[in-house]
Every structure is written in structure tokens, then in C-alpha cells.
Design a protein around this motif. Structure first.
Motif, PDB file in Angstrom:
ATOM      1  N   VAL A 158       0.834  -1.201   0.000  1.00  7.15           N
ATOM      2  CA  VAL A 158       0.000   0.000   0.000  1.00  7.15           C
ATOM      3  C   VAL A 158       0.873   1.257   0.000  1.00  7.15           C
ATOM      4  N   VAL A 159       1.930   1.243   0.808  1.00  2.09           N
ATOM      5  CA  VAL A 159       2.832   2.397   0.862  1.00  2.09           C
ATOM      6  C   VAL A 159       3.506   2.616  -0.489  1.00  2.09           C
ATOM      7  N   SER A 160       3.912   1.534  -1.144  1.00  2.00           N
ATOM      8  CA  SER A 160       4.699   1.654  -2.370  1.00  2.00           C
ATOM      9  C   SER A 160       3.845   1.700  -3.635  1.00  2.00           C
ATOM     10  N   ALA A 161       2.521   1.556  -3.524  1.00  5.68           N
ATOM     11  CA  ALA A 161       1.657   1.576  -4.714  1.00  5.68           C
ATOM     12  C   ALA A 161       1.815   2.876  -5.489  1.00  5.68           C
ATOM     13  N   VAL A 162       1.957   3.979  -4.765  1.00  9.77           N
ATOM     14  CA  VAL A 162       2.111   5.275  -5.421  1.00  9.77           C
ATOM     15  C   VAL A 162       3.373   5.314  -6.275  1.00  9.77           C
ATOM     16  N   LEU A 163       4.382   4.547  -5.874  1.00  6.68           N
ATOM     17  CA  LEU A 163       5.634   4.549  -6.617  1.00  6.68           C
ATOM     18  C   LEU A 163       5.505   3.808  -7.943  1.00  6.68           C
ATOM     19  N   VAL A 164       4.655   2.785  -7.970  1.00  5.85           N
ATOM     20  CA  VAL A 164       4.384   2.084  -9.233  1.00  5.85           C
ATOM     21  C   VAL A 164       3.794   3.063 -10.243  1.00  5.85           C
ATOM     22  N   GLY A 165       2.816   3.836  -9.788  1.00  2.75           N
ATOM     23  CA  GLY A 165       2.220   4.842 -10.660  1.00  2.75           C
ATOM     24  C   GLY A 165       3.220   5.909 -11.069  1.00  2.75           C
ATOM     25  N   ALA A 166       4.122   6.275 -10.155  1.00  4.21           N
ATOM     26  CA  ALA A 166       5.119   7.296 -10.465  1.00  4.21           C
ATOM     27  C   ALA A 166       6.037   6.850 -11.593  1.00  4.21           C
ATOM     28  N   VAL A 167       6.399   5.573 -11.600  1.00  6.20           N
ATOM     29  CA  VAL A 167       7.226   5.036 -12.686  1.00  6.20           C
ATOM     30  C   VAL A 167       6.488   5.167 -14.017  1.00  6.20           C
ATOM     31  N   VAL A 168       5.207   4.812 -14.015  1.00  4.47           N
ATOM     32  CA  VAL A 168       4.397   4.907 -15.236  1.00  4.47           C
ATOM     33  C   VAL A 168       4.269   6.361 -15.681  1.00  4.47           C
ATOM     34  N   GLY A 169       3.967   7.259 -14.734  1.00  5.64           N
ATOM     35  CA  GLY A 169       3.804   8.675 -15.071  1.00  5.64           C
ATOM     36  C   GLY A 169       5.071   9.300 -15.605  1.00  5.64           C
ATOM     37  N   ALA A 170       6.210   8.970 -14.985  1.00  4.05           N
ATOM     38  CA  ALA A 170       7.484   9.519 -15.448  1.00  4.05           C
ATOM     39  C   ALA A 170       7.836   9.004 -16.835  1.00  4.05           C
ATOM     40  N   ALA A 171       7.552   7.725 -17.095  1.00  3.68           N
ATOM     41  CA  ALA A 171       7.864   7.148 -18.404  1.00  3.68           C
ATOM     42  C   ALA A 171       6.996   7.764 -19.496  1.00  3.68           C
ATOM     43  N   ALA A 172       5.697   7.890 -19.218  1.00  5.16           N
ATOM     44  CA  ALA A 172       4.791   8.456 -20.219  1.00  5.16           C
ATOM     45  C   ALA A 172       5.027   9.946 -20.401  1.00  5.16           C
ATOM     46  N   GLY A 173       5.340  10.644 -19.319  1.00  8.26           N
ATOM     47  CA  GLY A 173       5.518  12.090 -19.380  1.00  8.26           C
ATOM     48  C   GLY A 173       6.641  12.529 -20.291  1.00  8.26           C
ATOM     49  N   GLY A 174       7.715  11.735 -20.355  1.00  7.21           N
ATOM     50  CA  GLY A 174       8.841  12.102 -21.196  1.00  7.21           C
ATOM     51  C   GLY A 174       8.487  12.167 -22.663  1.00  7.21           C
ATOM     52  N   ALA A 175       7.721  11.192 -23.127  1.00  2.00           N
ATOM     53  CA  ALA A 175       7.327  11.180 -24.534  1.00  2.00           C
ATOM     54  C   ALA A 175       6.285  12.254 -24.824  1.00  2.00           C
ATOM     55  N   LEU A 176       5.360  12.460 -23.881  1.00  2.00           N
ATOM     56  CA  LEU A 176       4.246  13.371 -24.132  1.00  2.00           C
ATOM     57  C   LEU A 176       4.635  14.836 -24.021  1.00  2.00           C
ATOM     58  N   THR A 177       5.617  15.153 -23.157  1.00  2.00           N
ATOM     59  CA  THR A 177       5.962  16.562 -22.981  1.00  2.00           C
ATOM     60  C   THR A 177       6.627  17.148 -24.221  1.00  2.00           C
ATOM     61  N   GLY A 178       7.330  16.322 -24.990  1.00  2.00           N
ATOM     62  CA  GLY A 178       7.913  16.810 -26.227  1.00  2.00           C
ATOM     63  C   GLY A 178       6.863  17.154 -27.267  1.00  2.00           C
ATOM     64  N   ARG A 179       5.766  16.419 -27.239  1.00  2.00           N
ATOM     65  CA  ARG A 179       4.700  16.630 -28.230  1.00  2.00           C
ATOM     66  C   ARG A 179       3.716  17.703 -27.795  1.00  2.00           C
ATOM     67  N   TYR A 180       3.299  17.663 -26.540  1.00  2.00           N
ATOM     68  CA  TYR A 180       2.224  18.554 -26.091  1.00  2.00           C
ATOM     69  C   TYR A 180       2.703  19.735 -25.254  1.00  2.00           C
TER      70      TYR A 180
END
Length: 472
Positions: free
Chosen positions: A70-92
Motif C-alpha cells: 500500500v505504501v509503495s503503490a504510489v511509486l508504481v504509478g510514479a514510474v508509469v507517469g514519469a515514463a509516459a511524461g517524457g514522450a508526451l511533454t515533447g509533443r504537447y
């Protein structure tokens, strides 16, 4: 707490010639303050779990393994958000990605507060992590690309101050609702600053460097004129364009070009060391650590954690004033030396029976030294350096890769802390982090450059020259 920057000044060449140093205009302060709300949410959602978990684990009868999940669940999402954010910030662009992070924060806060089962809670925390992963690197990137060179360090560090403000506010909110076991309110209150982030960013422009990368020169000129103390920004635009013309390929493949080899080593190394020296075990498990040290009662343990966050906040303020004066490297090396000392003292508090009568005092002293030194060293400077050392063409993807690495290291530390304590014992666990911090000190001394006073384009040119990081 306010995320407003201190009264620093920009060094305009024309002003220097006349002996004047005009203050940064109000627009820059407003933009930095709004963008730093992403950091505040990052800190709040990171810190709130430390108090909430004490009640969540009883309500849902969590085992130690499930508690770690439960404590580390937020970190799983953070990995996903950081990975997706890199590709999307260049475009949008940076602006729209920060707005997206705010929307995700708002939704996840509401769902977490209303979670009927542990499954809903974990799902909402993962969603919250996606917002954290996006905001954690795009907020400092936006600030670094907007503000003047001479105060870039201080103003990017405001984002880290906002993170610590969020952690401090989270501890205080946890304490306020601890008597009523109101963990749902603890999570739900995050919706308020997230709405402020959405509304504020809606009225701000995008980063001028991103606009130039998309050939929107007229819009970039308008933004730079608002962010500078002079209306003549053509030379800065030309320097950015000339630097872009010499950059290699963008995208993920561009990270493997020779000129990016050393900046990637620096960024990835700092990303890993920032986490595996143990800082987030203190943030996530501070009340638990204080209970180890003999502080009884949930409320007092949470309040002690708030005191620790307040100390971090004060030393982040110190970093803002020092970072563009002393430089990045001296603060990193001094801060890591202090972390090593603090972890040594913390381990000693749990190891030696002779200290039993003063165990709480010694442990708290070690923690204070540790978090203070992190707060003016590796804490803010990691996020500052990765916003500075990558070329514009690759900045989004490079910062994304480094941030993903940071969050993976964070996740590994979070899910292993209680296990390490049960296997190695409390003292050996903290000493293990101390030995890792020694490795971090040696890494910084050997590889990390000094970027104080250098424009982003000058830093890019240095990497292309193939010179050693320490020659920057």
C-alpha cells in the motif's frame, strides 16, 4: 505554506555595466509559484501515507507485506507517469502536462478518500503516483526553461522547497486527523491544491524553449519578454536556435549518442543514489522509526515526523540562498558527508546498549543531521541538475528516463525497508544506507559538474566538446 521564491536578482549584462541589478519581474515569481504547486502535491502525496498507513492497516487488517505494498503503490504509478511524461511533454508541451498532472491528482485524491476496499485504495494511490511521476520532473523542467540563468538554481530549488512544504503539510494534516482516525480526510484534502495547479497553469504560457523547439518563435519571444527585464530577447532566441541546430537526434534513440553518454551517467547515478541512501524510508516510515526509538503513541510519533519535515523545510530555504552563490558541487559533497554522519549516529542509537537511556535523543539527533544535510544537498540539487544538463532536443526523454530510474530505486527502497529491518536489524539497516552514501560522495566528486552561472546552451556545448564533467 507559500512556495514563493526569495527576493533574488537577475544579472542583466546591461544593468551590470551601470552597476544596477534589477529585480526579477513579478511574472517570473508567479509562474514559479504556480508550477511549484506540482512539487507541493508531489510532497503531500508522498508524505501523507506515513500517518494514514497507521490507521489504514488497522481498518483493512493489513499484513506487513500488504502494508509495504500500500505504501509503495504510489511509486508504481510514479514510474508509469514519469515514463509516459517524457514522450508526451515533447509533443504537447510542459504546460499541458502539468495541467494533466493536476487533473490526475484531483481525481485520485477524491477516489482515495472514498475507497471502500483496499483494492480501490491501491488503485487510487497508483493513479496518484502517475500524477507525481509527471509533476516530479516536468515542473522543474518548466521552471529551468523559463527563468534567467543567474537565478536558475534558486528558482528551480523552489520546486524542492514546495515538495518539502507538501510533506510538512501532510504530516500536520495527519496529526490533525489522527485523534479521529480520519485517514480519508488526510488523502482527500490533496484535491484543493491540485485544483489550484490546474487553474494557475491554465493562464500561464508554455516554456519558451519548448515553443522554439516547435518553431513558435513569435510566441516564445512574447514569453521571454515577459520573463526578462529587457524587451530585447533576440540574442537569447538565436543562442537557443543555434544550440538546437547542433544537437543530435531526439527521442529515446538520441540518448545513446556519444555527447549524451556522460550526462546520462551523471543523471542516472544521482537518481539512484538519491534514493538508495534511504531518504524516503524516513519520509514514508518516520512515525514508525520514531516508535522504534521509543516515542509512544501515534499522535506524538506523527507530530515528531512533522518536526522533522519542518527542519527539512528550513534547510531547503538555506539551499535556495546558497545554490547560485556556493555552487552545486560543494553543497552536494557537504550534504552527503552530513548524511553519512547522521546515518552513523542513527545506527549507533539502536546498536549500543550504553545509549539505551538516551536512545530517543540520539536517534532524533541522527535523523535531524541526516535530513538537514539531504535538504540542502542531494535533495534539491538532483532535480536541479537533471533540468540543466540535457540538450533541449532530448531533455524531456532524458529527464523521463532518469526520473523513472529514481522512482524505481524509490520503490525498491520502500518495499525493502521493513524487510531489511527484520533481517539485518535497525542499526545495520541504517549503516547499510550510510555505506551507500559513501559511494554517492565518491561518485559526485568524480563525475558531477558545476553548472553554476552557465546557460543551458553553454552546458550543452560543453558536452558536445567531449571534455570532462569537472572542466565545465
Amino acid at each position: 505554506m507559500s512556495t514563493k521564491a526569495p527576493s533574488v536578482v537577475a544579472a542583466d549584462p546591461n544593468a551590470q555595466a551601470t552597476g544596477q541589478t534589477p529585480a526579477i519581474n513579478r511574472f517570473v515569481y508567479i509562474a514559479v509559484g504556480i508550477a511549484a504547486l506540482g512539487g507541493l502535491l508531489f510532497g503531500y502525496d508522498t508524505g501523507v501515507i506515513s500517518g494514514a498507513i497507521l490507521f489504514v492497516k488497522h481498518e483493512f487488517s493489513l499484513s506487513p507485506t500488504m502494508e509495504e505494498f500500500v505504501v509503495s503503490a504510489v511509486l508504481v504509478g510514479a514510474v508509469v507517469g514519469a515514463a509516459a511524461g517524457g514522450a508526451l511533454t515533447g509533443r504537447y508541451g510542459r504546460r499541458w502536462m502539468i495541467i494533466l498532472a493536476g487533473a490526475v491528482f484531483t481525481l485520485s485524491a477524491i477516489v482515495t478518500a472514498m475507497a471502500p476496499t483496499v483494492g480501490w485504495l491501491v488503485g487510487a494511490r497508483i493513479a496518484s503516483g502517475v500524477g507525481i511521476g509527471i509533476a516530479s520532473f516536468i515542473s522543474p523542467m518548466y521552471i529551468a526553461e523559463l527563468v534567467p540563468t543567474k537565478v536558475r538554481g534558486a528558482l528551480v530549488a523552489v520546486n524542492m522547497l514546495a515538495i518539502t512544504t507538501g510533506i510538512l503539510v501532510a504530516y500536520l494534516v495527519d496529526y490533525a486527523f489522527s485523534a479521529s482516525h480520519g485517514w480519508r480526510y488526510m488523502f482527500g484534502l490533496a484535491a484543493l491544491p491540485s485544483l489550484g495547479l490546474i487553474i494557475g497553469m491554465w493562464w500561464l504560457p508554455d516554456s519558451p524553449r519548448w515553443l522554439i523547439s516547435r518553431s513558435k518563435i513569435s510566441q516564445a519571444r512574447t514569453v521571454l519578454q515577459r520573463a526578462r527585464t529587457t524587451s530585447d530577447v533576440d540574442q537569447e532566441i538565436r543562442e537557443i536556435q543555434q544550440s538546437m541546430a547542433q544537437q543530435g537526434h531526439g527521442g529515446l534513440a538520441g540518448l545513446f549518442q556519444p555527447s549524451l553518454r556522460m550526462p546520462m551517467i551523471v543523471g542516472l547515478g544521482l537518481a539512484i543514489f538519491q534514493q538508495i541512501t534511504g531518504i524516503n524510508t524516513v519520509i514514508y516510515y518516520a512515525p514508525t522509526i520514531f516508535k522504534f526509538a521509543g516515542i509512544s503513541g501515534t499522535g506524538p510519533a506523527i507530530l515528531a515526523g512533522a518536526g522533522l519535515a519542518a527542519v527539512m523545510w528550513c534547510f531547503h530555504v538555506l539551499a535556495i540562498f546558497l545554490i547560485d552563490w556556493v555552487g552545486r558541487r560543494p553543497l552536494l559533497l557537504t550534504g552527503l558527508a552530513g548524511q553519512i554522519a547522521g546515518l552513523g549516529v542513527l545506527g549507533a542509537a539502536f546498536q549500543f546498549p550504553q545509549l539505551a537511556s538516551v536512545k530517543s535523543e540520539v536517534a532524533i539527533g541522527g535523523l535531524l543531521v541526516y535530513v538537514s544535510c539531504f535538504a540542502f544537498g542531494l535533495g534539491p540539487i538532483f532535480w536541479l541538475l537533471i533540468s540543466e544538463i540535457y540538450p533541449l532536443q532530448n531533455r524531456g526523454v532524458a529527464m523521463s528516463a532518469v526520473t523513472v530510474t529514481n522512482w524505481i530505486a524509490n520503490l525498491l527502497v520502500a518495499v525493502s525497508f521493513l524487510t531489511l529491518v527484520s533481517v539485518l536489524g535497525q542499526a545495520s539497516t541504517f549503516w547499510l544506507y550510510g555505506f551507500v552514501a559513501i559511494g554517492a560522495w565518491l561518485f559526485v566528486y568524480r563525475f558531477v559538474p558545476e553548472t553554476k552561472g552557465k546557460s543551458l546552451e553553454q552546458i550543452e556545448a560543453h558536452w558536445r566538446s567531449g571534455k570532462s564533467p569537472r572542466h565545465l
